[in-house]
Design a protein around this motif. Structure first.
Motif, PDB file in Angstrom:
ATOM      1  N   GLY A 153       0.873  -1.186   0.081  1.00  0.00           N
ATOM      2  CA  GLY A 153       0.024   0.045  -0.094  1.00  0.00           C
ATOM      3  C   GLY A 153       0.890   1.411   0.125  1.00  0.00           C
ATOM      4  O   GLY A 153       0.267   2.471  -0.048  1.00  0.00           O
ATOM      5  N   LYS A 196      -7.266   8.596  -0.941  1.00  0.00           N
ATOM      6  CA  LYS A 196      -6.014   7.988  -1.310  1.00  0.00           C
ATOM      7  C   LYS A 196      -5.597   7.061  -0.644  1.00  0.00           C
ATOM      8  O   LYS A 196      -5.002   6.119  -0.724  1.00  0.00           O
ATOM      9  CB  LYS A 196      -4.938   8.783  -1.830  1.00  0.00           C
ATOM     10  CG  LYS A 196      -3.746   8.342  -2.361  1.00  0.00           C
ATOM     11  CD  LYS A 196      -2.636   9.539  -2.661  1.00  0.00           C
ATOM     12  CE  LYS A 196      -1.211   8.570  -3.326  1.00  0.00           C
ATOM     13  NZ  LYS A 196      -0.168   9.840  -3.302  1.00  0.00           N
ATOM     14  N   GLN A 200      -5.263   3.015  -0.718  1.00  0.00           N
ATOM     15  CA  GLN A 200      -3.848   2.399  -0.605  1.00  0.00           C
ATOM     16  C   GLN A 200      -3.983   1.327   0.423  1.00  0.00           C
ATOM     17  O   GLN A 200      -3.401   0.143   0.458  1.00  0.00           O
ATOM     18  CB  GLN A 200      -2.682   3.184  -0.194  1.00  0.00           C
ATOM     19  CG  GLN A 200      -2.408   4.355  -1.171  1.00  0.00           C
ATOM     20  CD  GLN A 200      -1.376   5.492  -0.748  1.00  0.00           C
ATOM     21  OE1 GLN A 200      -1.918   6.033   0.220  1.00  0.00           O
ATOM     22  NE2 GLN A 200      -0.413   5.309  -1.042  1.00  0.00           N
ATOM     23  N   GLN A 203      -6.045  -1.831  -1.086  1.00  0.00           N
ATOM     24  CA  GLN A 203      -5.210  -2.142  -2.263  1.00  0.00           C
ATOM     25  C   GLN A 203      -4.214  -2.956  -1.552  1.00  0.00           C
ATOM     26  O   GLN A 203      -3.934  -4.329  -1.957  1.00  0.00           O
ATOM     27  CB  GLN A 203      -4.280  -1.257  -2.953  1.00  0.00           C
ATOM     28  CG  GLN A 203      -3.478  -1.921  -4.024  1.00  0.00           C
ATOM     29  CD  GLN A 203      -2.626  -0.635  -4.574  1.00  0.00           C
ATOM     30  OE1 GLN A 203      -3.089  -0.182  -5.265  1.00  0.00           O
ATOM     31  NE2 GLN A 203      -1.234  -0.612  -4.325  1.00  0.00           N
ATOM     32  N   HIS A 239      -1.065  -0.082 -10.801  1.00  0.00           N
ATOM     33  CA  HIS A 239      -0.348   0.356  -9.792  1.00  0.00           C
ATOM     34  C   HIS A 239       1.175   0.171  -9.870  1.00  0.00           C
ATOM     35  O   HIS A 239       1.531  -0.796 -10.695  1.00  0.00           O
ATOM     36  CB  HIS A 239      -0.889   0.035  -8.634  1.00  0.00           C
ATOM     37  CG  HIS A 239      -1.095  -1.605  -8.196  1.00  0.00           C
ATOM     38  ND1 HIS A 239       0.251  -2.126  -7.834  1.00  0.00           N
ATOM     39  CD2 HIS A 239      -1.822  -2.241  -8.083  1.00  0.00           C
ATOM     40  CE1 HIS A 239      -0.024  -3.555  -7.586  1.00  0.00           C
ATOM     41  NE2 HIS A 239      -1.170  -3.501  -7.696  1.00  0.00           N
TER      42      HIS A 239
END
Length: 303
Positions: A153, A196, A200, A203, A239
């Motif tokens: 992340g 954001k 993260q 993710q 990413h």
């Protein structure tokens, strides 16, 4: 085939990059909503064939009725085994669209989006087995959690977040998305920065749940093995972690980016790069499909 399941990113750029002929044997390792597969099939003649992989049961609903199509319900880390099982030794082109589909983000019961606070912390692509995000949050050590949030992340406060999770779970186990949001709230900034940091963190958990980095490495290695000389490898990343792996692999044949040289000092690499500069969506595509904004396309040809 369902159009609302997922709008494919860089559709024509990626399929053009596969350099398909009417008799090509192709593989789409990330079938999903079938958008890329549909375009590939439109370019194949009777002697061509497309094998498509997806481990998600929901993807089965998007299978087209086409004699040139074979669906494989499996994780793409078993690419080589299933291609061999179907009697194929070499293929002409492989496409991988590594992004999480809009279908997954929009499905309330899957746990991929922080928008649905009452949903369970699942995040599994294949819901028939494996650990969930809840399992990770409730059982991993503080160090393991810190590593996940930092490595997957890229969260600067990963240690503090991990420490807070371990402290909170002693009183109440993590079950719902709201449980995780409550923990993360003190670490969030404001406005776009807040979103954001949440993205993260989610993710990082999703990557760990689905072992995305290891399965990606497996697929890339196996793809290289089954590609014909002159065959194309086309990958769309979303990413920096996965993009770095693909970039290094296409450039050097390994994931560390180590450049090997032969006796004469020439670079040894199994690929020829088709695009030295990464391909990104047009402004028109980004406006039409906001999920495409972080997409990066890399294309390599096997020597």
């Amino acid at each position: 085939m369902a159009d609302v399941y997922h709008i494919p990113a860089l559709l024509h750029e990626s399929v053009d990059g596969m350099n398909i002929h009417t008799d090509s044997i192709c593989v789409d390792v990330t079938f999903g909503g079938g958008g890329h597969s549909k375009e590939i099939l439109s370019r194949l003649g009777r002697k061509g064939h497309l094998y498509a992989f997806d481990q998600d049961a929901d993807a089965v609903n998007n299978i087209p009725k086409d004699d040139k199509f074979t669906f494989v319900r499996s994780n793409f880390c078993y690419l080589k085994n299933f291609i061999k099982y179907h009697g194929v030794n070499e293929v002409d082109a492989i496409l991988a669209d590594l992004g999480v589909s809009s279908h997954h983000f929009d499905a309330e019961d899957r746990g991929f989006s922080f928008r649905f606070q009452d949903s369970s912390l699942d995040m599994r692509m294949n819901r028939e087995g494996g650990k969930t995000a809840s399992d990770i949050l409730n059982t991993y050590t503080e160090q393991q959690l810190a590593d996940i949030f930092y490595l997957y992340g890229e969260l600067k406060q990963s240690r503090r977040i991990a420490s807070e999770i371990v402290k909170i779970r002693k009183e109440k186990p993590y079950k719902k998305i709201s449980d995780l949001l409550d923990t993360l709230t003190p670490f969030l900034g404001r406005g776009e920065k807040e979103k954001k940091i949440l993205a993260q963190a989610f993710q990082a958990l999703r990557i760990e749940v689905n072992e995305e980095m290891e399965t990606l490495k497996e697929m890339l290695n196996q793809g290289l093995e089954i590609l014909k000389p002159g065959g194309r490898f086309v990958v769309i990343t979303y990413h920096s972690l996965e993009d770095r792996l693909v970039k290094n692999f296409f450039k050097t044949g390994n994931f560390e980016g180590k450049i090997e040289k032969d006796f004469f000092g020439n670079f040894e690499t199994p690929f020829k790069l088709i695009n030295n500069k990464v391909i990104v969506p047009s402004r028109e595509e980004e406006e039409r499909n906001p999920r495409s904004r972080s997409a990066k396309l890399r294309i390599a040809e096997k020597k």
